[in-house]
Design a protein around this motif. Structure first.
Motif, PDB file in Angstrom:
ATOM      1  N   ASP A 173      72.928  16.691 -20.631  1.00  0.00           N
ATOM      2  CA  ASP A 173      73.575  16.114 -21.798  1.00  0.00           C
ATOM      3  C   ASP A 173      74.941  15.574 -21.367  1.00  0.00           C
ATOM      4  N   THR A 174      76.007  16.360 -21.468  1.00  0.00           N
ATOM      5  CA  THR A 174      77.319  15.903 -21.001  1.00  0.00           C
ATOM      6  C   THR A 174      77.411  15.943 -19.475  1.00  0.00           C
ATOM      7  N   GLY A 175      76.576  16.777 -18.835  1.00  0.00           N
ATOM      8  CA  GLY A 175      76.605  16.931 -17.384  1.00  0.00           C
ATOM      9  C   GLY A 175      77.547  18.039 -16.934  1.00  0.00           C
ATOM     10  N   ARG A 176      78.197  18.698 -17.877  1.00  0.00           N
ATOM     11  CA  ARG A 176      79.175  19.737 -17.525  1.00  0.00           C
ATOM     12  C   ARG A 176      78.522  20.931 -16.841  1.00  0.00           C
ATOM     13  N   THR A 177      77.412  21.395 -17.388  1.00  0.00           N
ATOM     14  CA  THR A 177      76.742  22.581 -16.834  1.00  0.00           C
ATOM     15  C   THR A 177      76.360  22.333 -15.386  1.00  0.00           C
ATOM     16  N   LEU A 178      75.693  21.211 -15.133  1.00  0.00           N
ATOM     17  CA  LEU A 178      75.202  20.951 -13.786  1.00  0.00           C
ATOM     18  C   LEU A 178      76.311  20.627 -12.805  1.00  0.00           C
ATOM     19  N   ASP A 225      70.498   9.703 -27.958  1.00  0.00           N
ATOM     20  CA  ASP A 225      71.302  10.846 -28.371  1.00  0.00           C
ATOM     21  C   ASP A 225      70.719  11.513 -29.613  1.00  0.00           C
ATOM     22  N   LYS A 226      69.774  12.397 -29.370  1.00  0.00           N
ATOM     23  CA  LYS A 226      69.080  13.137 -30.413  1.00  0.00           C
ATOM     24  C   LYS A 226      68.998  14.570 -29.950  1.00  0.00           C
ATOM     25  N   PHE A 227      69.108  15.522 -30.831  1.00  0.00           N
ATOM     26  CA  PHE A 227      68.937  16.909 -30.420  1.00  0.00           C
ATOM     27  C   PHE A 227      67.454  17.252 -30.407  1.00  0.00           C
ATOM     28  N   LEU A 280      63.024  23.697 -24.378  1.00  0.00           N
ATOM     29  CA  LEU A 280      64.304  23.466 -25.067  1.00  0.00           C
ATOM     30  C   LEU A 280      64.352  24.186 -26.413  1.00  0.00           C
ATOM     31  N   ASP A 281      65.527  24.720 -26.709  1.00  0.00           N
ATOM     32  CA  ASP A 281      65.645  25.518 -27.925  1.00  0.00           C
ATOM     33  C   ASP A 281      66.709  24.998 -28.874  1.00  0.00           C
ATOM     34  N   TYR A 282      66.594  25.460 -30.102  1.00  0.00           N
ATOM     35  CA  TYR A 282      67.711  25.380 -31.039  1.00  0.00           C
ATOM     36  C   TYR A 282      67.940  26.815 -31.483  1.00  0.00           C
TER      37      TYR A 282
HETATM   38  P1  IMP Z   1      75.482  19.784 -20.649  1.00  0.00           P
HETATM   39  O1  IMP Z   1      76.336  20.755 -19.908  1.00  0.00           O
HETATM   40  O2  IMP Z   1      76.210  19.166 -21.799  1.00  0.00           O
HETATM   41  O3  IMP Z   1      74.841  18.751 -19.761  1.00  0.00           O
HETATM   42  O4  IMP Z   1      74.382  20.624 -21.370  1.00  0.00           O
HETATM   43  C1  IMP Z   1      73.231  20.960 -20.751  1.00  0.00           C
HETATM   44  C2  IMP Z   1      72.546  22.089 -21.502  1.00  0.00           C
HETATM   45  O5  IMP Z   1      72.695  21.935 -22.913  1.00  0.00           O
HETATM   46  C3  IMP Z   1      71.065  22.034 -21.270  1.00  0.00           C
HETATM   47  O6  IMP Z   1      70.708  22.851 -20.189  1.00  0.00           O
HETATM   48  C4  IMP Z   1      70.487  22.554 -22.562  1.00  0.00           C
HETATM   49  O7  IMP Z   1      70.368  23.958 -22.497  1.00  0.00           O
HETATM   50  C5  IMP Z   1      71.508  22.207 -23.601  1.00  0.00           C
HETATM   51  N1  IMP Z   1      71.122  20.993 -24.370  1.00  0.00           N
HETATM   52  C6  IMP Z   1      71.661  19.763 -24.299  1.00  0.00           C
HETATM   53  N2  IMP Z   1      71.070  18.902 -25.139  1.00  0.00           N
HETATM   54  C7  IMP Z   1      70.108  19.610 -25.765  1.00  0.00           C
HETATM   55  C8  IMP Z   1      69.124  19.256 -26.750  1.00  0.00           C
HETATM   56  O8  IMP Z   1      68.984  18.119 -27.234  1.00  0.00           O
HETATM   57  N3  IMP Z   1      68.302  20.261 -27.139  1.00  0.00           N
HETATM   58  C9  IMP Z   1      68.383  21.531 -26.643  1.00  0.00           C
HETATM   59  N4  IMP Z   1      69.276  21.892 -25.719  1.00  0.00           N
HETATM   60  C10 IMP Z   1      70.139  20.945 -25.272  1.00  0.00           C
END
Ligand code: IMP
Ligand code: MG
Length: 167
Positions: free
Chosen positions: A96-101, A143-145, A151-153
């Motif tokens: 998503d934002t790329g922060r985690t990776l 950009d949709k959840f 993948l979870d909510y």
């Molecule tokens: P980032 O650090 O913003 O790239 O977030 C990555 C993490 O956010 C992913 O590993 C997911 O666990 C979670 N995430 C981001 N977008 C979604 C989504 O649309 N649905 C569910 N989880 C998401």
């Protein structure tokens, strides 16, 4: 629940990614590092299609609450064996934002791996904050959840066999 990517499309695309990975790694052993818990369906669907020897590792980090990533990562479960000198492939559900990776990549690189690549089932390029090289992307989505296929909510919907979204 609306279907964004159905089972058939997921399987077909994972077939293609597996072929590409086989070509790139030329029979070398690959160490898969899956990011729990979302990686699980993609991890297995990808691994079982690749003929190279694959070692399985997992890491669990938290960086996410509700629908927005926080930028800081906390390791809940670390990799259990030495990964020094290995060809590491990080397997993720979505970027998503790329922060985690970005944070995780730095952490794994510090362990002295031979090389490090990233495979993600989904990517939301319009949301990217951190510039990040990603070698294998299943689908670029808007950009949709999304939920399902890992993948979870709030920990729900991981077991859906397709990628869906709630209106
Ligand atoms: P980032 O650090 O913003 O790239 O977030 C990555 C993490 O956010 C992913 O590993 C997911 O666990 C979670 N995430 C981001 N977008 C979604 C989504 O649309 N649905 C569910 N989880 C998401
Ligand atoms: Mg995740």
């Amino acid at each position: 629940m609306n279907v964004l990517i159905n089972e058939g499309r997921l399987q077909k695309r994972i077939d293609e990614l597996a072929k590409q990975i086989e070509q790139d790694y030329q029979g070398e052993e690959i160490l898969f590092v899956g990011i729990l818990k979302g990686c699980i369906p993609f991890y297995w669907e990808l691994a079982k299609r690749i003929k190279n020897p694959i070692e399985f590792e997992f890491i669990e980090v938290s960086s996410y609450e509700g629908t927005e990533s926080t930028g800081k990562i906390q390791i809940n479960k670390d990799i259990s064996n030495k990964i020094e000198g290995k060809h590491v492939l990080i397997v993720e559900d979505i970027i998503d934002t790329g922060r985690t990776l970005t944070a995780l990549k730095e952490l794994i690189e510090q362990k002295g791996v031979k090389d490090l690549k990233i495979a993600t089932l989904l990517s939301k390029p319009s949301r990217r904050i951190m510039e990040l090289e990603v070698e294998y992307i299943g689908f670029k989505i808007e950009d949709k959840f999304v939920v399902g296929f890992g993948l979870d909510y709030n920990q729900k919907y991981r077991n859906l066999p397709y990628i869906g979204y709630i209106e």
